[in-house]
Design a protein around this motif. Structure first.
Motif, PDB file in Angstrom:
ATOM      1  N   LEU A   2       0.856  -1.185   0.000  1.00  0.00           N
ATOM      2  CA  LEU A   2       0.000   0.000   0.000  1.00  0.00           C
ATOM      3  C   LEU A   2       0.890   1.232   0.000  1.00  0.00           C
ATOM      4  CD1 LEU A   2      -2.748   1.467   0.305  1.00  0.00           C
ATOM      5  CD2 LEU A   2      -2.460   1.244   2.790  1.00  0.00           C
ATOM      6  N   ARG A   3       0.714   2.063  -1.011  1.00  0.00           N
ATOM      7  CA  ARG A   3       1.477   3.305  -1.086  1.00  0.00           C
ATOM      8  C   ARG A   3       0.511   4.475  -1.188  1.00  0.00           C
ATOM      9  NH1 ARG A   3       4.236   2.475  -5.371  1.00  0.00           N
ATOM     10  NH2 ARG A   3       3.899   4.251  -6.730  1.00  0.00           N
ATOM     11  N   ILE A   4       0.608   5.365  -0.227  1.00  0.00           N
ATOM     12  CA  ILE A   4      -0.225   6.567  -0.179  1.00  0.00           C
ATOM     13  C   ILE A   4       0.673   7.753  -0.484  1.00  0.00           C
ATOM     14  CG2 ILE A   4      -1.779   7.949   1.246  1.00  0.00           C
ATOM     15  CD1 ILE A   4      -2.020   5.449   3.083  1.00  0.00           C
ATOM     16  N   GLU A   5       0.313   8.509  -1.507  1.00  0.00           N
ATOM     17  CA  GLU A   5       1.147   9.634  -1.916  1.00  0.00           C
ATOM     18  C   GLU A   5       0.340  10.927  -1.908  1.00  0.00           C
ATOM     19  OE1 GLU A   5       2.917   8.765  -5.682  1.00  0.00           O
ATOM     20  OE2 GLU A   5       4.274   7.235  -4.865  1.00  0.00           O
ATOM     21  N   HIS A  23       3.965   4.389   3.244  1.00  0.00           N
ATOM     22  CA  HIS A  23       4.223   3.177   2.463  1.00  0.00           C
ATOM     23  C   HIS A  23       4.202   1.978   3.405  1.00  0.00           C
ATOM     24  CE1 HIS A  23       6.956   0.897  -0.611  1.00  0.00           C
ATOM     25  NE2 HIS A  23       5.740   0.389  -0.517  1.00  0.00           N
ATOM     26  N   ILE A  24       3.218   1.092   3.186  1.00  0.00           N
ATOM     27  CA  ILE A  24       3.105  -0.122   3.987  1.00  0.00           C
ATOM     28  C   ILE A  24       3.553  -1.289   3.114  1.00  0.00           C
ATOM     29  CG2 ILE A  24       1.527  -1.701   5.160  1.00  0.00           C
ATOM     30  CD1 ILE A  24       0.729   2.016   4.866  1.00  0.00           C
ATOM     31  N   ILE A  29       3.068  -4.938   9.891  1.00  0.00           N
ATOM     32  CA  ILE A  29       1.884  -4.486  10.615  1.00  0.00           C
ATOM     33  C   ILE A  29       2.119  -3.014  10.932  1.00  0.00           C
ATOM     34  CG2 ILE A  29       0.452  -4.728  12.662  1.00  0.00           C
ATOM     35  CD1 ILE A  29       1.267  -7.621  12.844  1.00  0.00           C
ATOM     36  N   TYR A  30       1.312  -2.163  10.337  1.00  0.00           N
ATOM     37  CA  TYR A  30       1.515  -0.710  10.429  1.00  0.00           C
ATOM     38  C   TYR A  30       0.361  -0.108  11.219  1.00  0.00           C
ATOM     39  CZ  TYR A  30       4.045   3.402   8.646  1.00  0.00           C
ATOM     40  OH  TYR A  30       4.830   4.523   8.529  1.00  0.00           O
ATOM     41  N   PHE A 186      -2.691  -2.551   7.762  1.00  0.00           N
ATOM     42  CA  PHE A 186      -2.703  -1.140   8.141  1.00  0.00           C
ATOM     43  C   PHE A 186      -3.948  -0.942   8.991  1.00  0.00           C
ATOM     44  CE2 PHE A 186      -3.300   3.466   6.519  1.00  0.00           C
ATOM     45  CZ  PHE A 186      -2.467   3.984   7.501  1.00  0.00           C
ATOM     46  N   PHE A 187      -3.769  -0.605  10.278  1.00  0.00           N
ATOM     47  CA  PHE A 187      -4.944  -0.524  11.143  1.00  0.00           C
ATOM     48  C   PHE A 187      -4.835   0.638  12.114  1.00  0.00           C
ATOM     49  CE2 PHE A 187      -2.048  -2.567  14.017  1.00  0.00           C
ATOM     50  CZ  PHE A 187      -2.553  -2.408  15.313  1.00  0.00           C
TER      51      PHE A 187
END
Length: 236
Positions: A2-5, A23-24, A29-30, A186-187
């Motif tokens: 998972l990439r959030i930009e 970036h996960i 575990i993020y 991602f939680f």
């Protein structure tokens, strides 16, 4: 995975999420922490395609959420903080419904439903209508439904709320096993002790803005996560 930009989501004049980048990676575990209204749920709903966002890009396994939404959703599962399930269905009908959506074959779905229903002690309740379930039972059912298609990415919003201590322990163990097998999680959570023990990395958000992120050691150093969080929250 998972990439959030530069994610930005605006409600009227309020920036619920403001230029967020994370970036996960597979195996991680993020944890995602912040006070109520900080932007956690908005971020998670944007990542799973429920909310449209105003600026930025989200990638799931290198696929763009805006351009390849269906392909992204096939690879992920989302567990909301308040599972809103179909009350007119029985538990087993709901699980089969989800398995149908993800095209899980009959043998695999039986194996996985049996495995997780026994794990979370829900087997005897699957024939009952969901309308008769307690909040904790609905949470367990939502968790099981999220695992049926073995997603590569699992997004969870306050997943431990409503779970009894045994179920919470089983969920934490399952989360670690899934990531050891290559998934990414991602939680969000308000339970900082759980985050500190469970997470590989952590991100702290305040007023829609990411204020600190990194490995647990990078974020908290020798202090507790609770102390670091409270100190950051106190900064104006």
């Amino acid at each position: 995975m998972l990439r959030i930009e530069h994610l930005t989501k605006v409600y009227g004049e309020k920036r619920a999420v403001d230029d967020l980048s994370l970036h996960i990676r597979p195996g991680e575990i993020y944890g995602f922490i912040g006070h109520n209204g900080a932007g956690k749920t908005t971020t998670l709903k944007s990542c799973c395609g429920i909310l449209q966002y105003d600026l930025g890009e989200i990638y799931v396994d290198a696929k763009n959420m805006k351009e390849q939404s269906l392909e992204c959703k096939k690879k992920l599962a989302y567990i909301p903080d308040n599972p809103d399930l179909y009350d007119f269905m029985t538990g087993i009908q709901f699980l089969n419904f989800v398995a149908d959506i993800y095209e899980v074959d009959a043998i695999l779905r039986r194996e996985r439903i049996d495995k997780y229903a026994r794990m979370f002690e829900l087997t005897s309740d699957l024939a009952q209508p969901i309308s008769a379930y307690s909040h904790g039972m609905k949470q367990k059912l939502a968790i099981i439904s999220a695992l049926i298609h073995e997603p590569k990415l699992i997004l969870m919003d306050e997943p431990f709320v409503g779970l009894d201590p045994k179920a919470a322990h089983l969920l934490k163990t399952t989360m670690r096993q899934l990531c050891d097998d290559g998934a990414a999680i991602f939680f969000s959570t308000h339970v900082l002790e759980v985050a500190e023990k469970l997470c590989d990395k952590i991100a702290i958000i305040k007023g829609g803005v990411l204020i600190k992120s990194g490995t647990m050691e990078e974020v908290k150093g020798d202090a507790s996560l609770e102390n670091v969080f409270m100190e950051l929250e106190a900064v104006q």
